[in-house]
Design a protein around this motif. Structure first.
Motif, PDB file in Angstrom:
ATOM      1  N   LYS A  41       0.859  -1.234  -0.006  1.00 47.89           N
ATOM      2  CA  LYS A  41      -0.088   0.087  -0.040  1.00 47.89           C
ATOM      3  C   LYS A  41       0.893   1.346  -0.010  1.00 47.89           C
ATOM      4  O   LYS A  41       0.576   2.228  -0.683  1.00 47.89           O
ATOM      5  CB  LYS A  41      -0.957  -0.141   1.220  1.00 47.89           C
ATOM      6  N   MET A  42       1.925   1.234   0.971  1.00 45.25           N
ATOM      7  CA  MET A  42       2.698   2.353   0.913  1.00 45.25           C
ATOM      8  C   MET A  42       3.549   2.652  -0.424  1.00 45.25           C
ATOM      9  O   MET A  42       3.606   3.625  -0.963  1.00 45.25           O
ATOM     10  CB  MET A  42       3.697   2.327   2.188  1.00 45.25           C
ATOM     11  N   LEU A  43       3.919   1.508  -1.039  1.00 46.32           N
ATOM     12  CA  LEU A  43       5.033   1.591  -2.354  1.00 46.32           C
ATOM     13  C   LEU A  43       3.793   1.791  -3.388  1.00 46.32           C
ATOM     14  O   LEU A  43       4.525   2.549  -4.641  1.00 46.32           O
ATOM     15  CB  LEU A  43       5.471   0.017  -2.569  1.00 46.32           C
ATOM     16  N   SER A  44       2.699   1.900  -3.343  1.00 46.34           N
ATOM     17  CA  SER A  44       1.710   2.165  -4.412  1.00 46.34           C
ATOM     18  C   SER A  44       1.077   3.541  -4.007  1.00 46.34           C
ATOM     19  O   SER A  44      -0.029   3.922  -4.959  1.00 46.34           O
ATOM     20  CB  SER A  44       0.614   1.106  -4.838  1.00 46.34           C
ATOM     21  N   SER A  45       1.339   4.232  -3.332  1.00 46.57           N
ATOM     22  CA  SER A  45       0.834   5.530  -2.977  1.00 46.57           C
ATOM     23  C   SER A  45       1.199   6.627  -4.039  1.00 46.57           C
ATOM     24  O   SER A  45       2.259   6.305  -4.648  1.00 46.57           O
ATOM     25  CB  SER A  45       1.097   6.049  -1.494  1.00 46.57           C
ATOM     26  N   GLU A  46       0.493   7.649  -3.908  1.00 47.61           N
ATOM     27  CA  GLU A  46       0.892   8.558  -5.102  1.00 47.61           C
ATOM     28  C   GLU A  46       1.871   9.394  -4.652  1.00 47.61           C
ATOM     29  O   GLU A  46       2.696   9.769  -5.451  1.00 47.61           O
ATOM     30  CB  GLU A  46      -0.392   9.679  -4.882  1.00 47.61           C
ATOM     31  N   LEU A  47       2.455   9.700  -3.519  1.00 49.13           N
ATOM     32  CA  LEU A  47       3.612  10.264  -2.922  1.00 49.13           C
ATOM     33  C   LEU A  47       4.741   9.447  -3.718  1.00 49.13           C
ATOM     34  O   LEU A  47       5.493  10.219  -3.881  1.00 49.13           O
ATOM     35  CB  LEU A  47       3.596  10.407  -1.551  1.00 49.13           C
ATOM     36  N   VAL A  48       4.912   8.020  -3.467  1.00 51.35           N
ATOM     37  CA  VAL A  48       6.088   7.486  -3.849  1.00 51.35           C
ATOM     38  C   VAL A  48       6.172   7.436  -5.508  1.00 51.35           C
ATOM     39  O   VAL A  48       6.981   7.708  -5.900  1.00 51.35           O
ATOM     40  CB  VAL A  48       5.829   5.853  -3.483  1.00 51.35           C
TER      41      VAL A  48
END
Length: 74
Positions: A41-48
């Motif tokens: 979920k973190m790796l697919s976030s817009e920020l990343v």
């Protein structure tokens, strides 16, 4: 606990001990499946995704400046 004068209470690290212990306990109880889902979920976030698009290999400081300028333009 004594009441601090001014903003000295902000510097008192004892007030974060309970939160830190709670976080450590949560991490100990975290299952592999849940950990993998959180990481995905973190790796697919817009920020990343935005970070990947604007990352400069030679100067990471430029990334921050580019993001700040980009947000100002919008």
């Amino acid at each position: 606990m004594k009441k601090a004068k001014g903003n000295k209470g902000l510097l008192d690290q004892k007030r974060f001990e309970a939160l830190e212990q709670e976080k450590k306990q949560w991490l100990r109880n975290l299952s592999w499946e849940k950990a993998l889902r959180l990481e995905e979920k973190m790796l697919s976030s817009e920020l990343v995704l935005e970070w990947r698009e604007n990352f400069s290999q030679d100067s990471p400081v430029c990334l921050r400046m580019a993001l700040l300028n980009r947000h100002r333009e919008q």
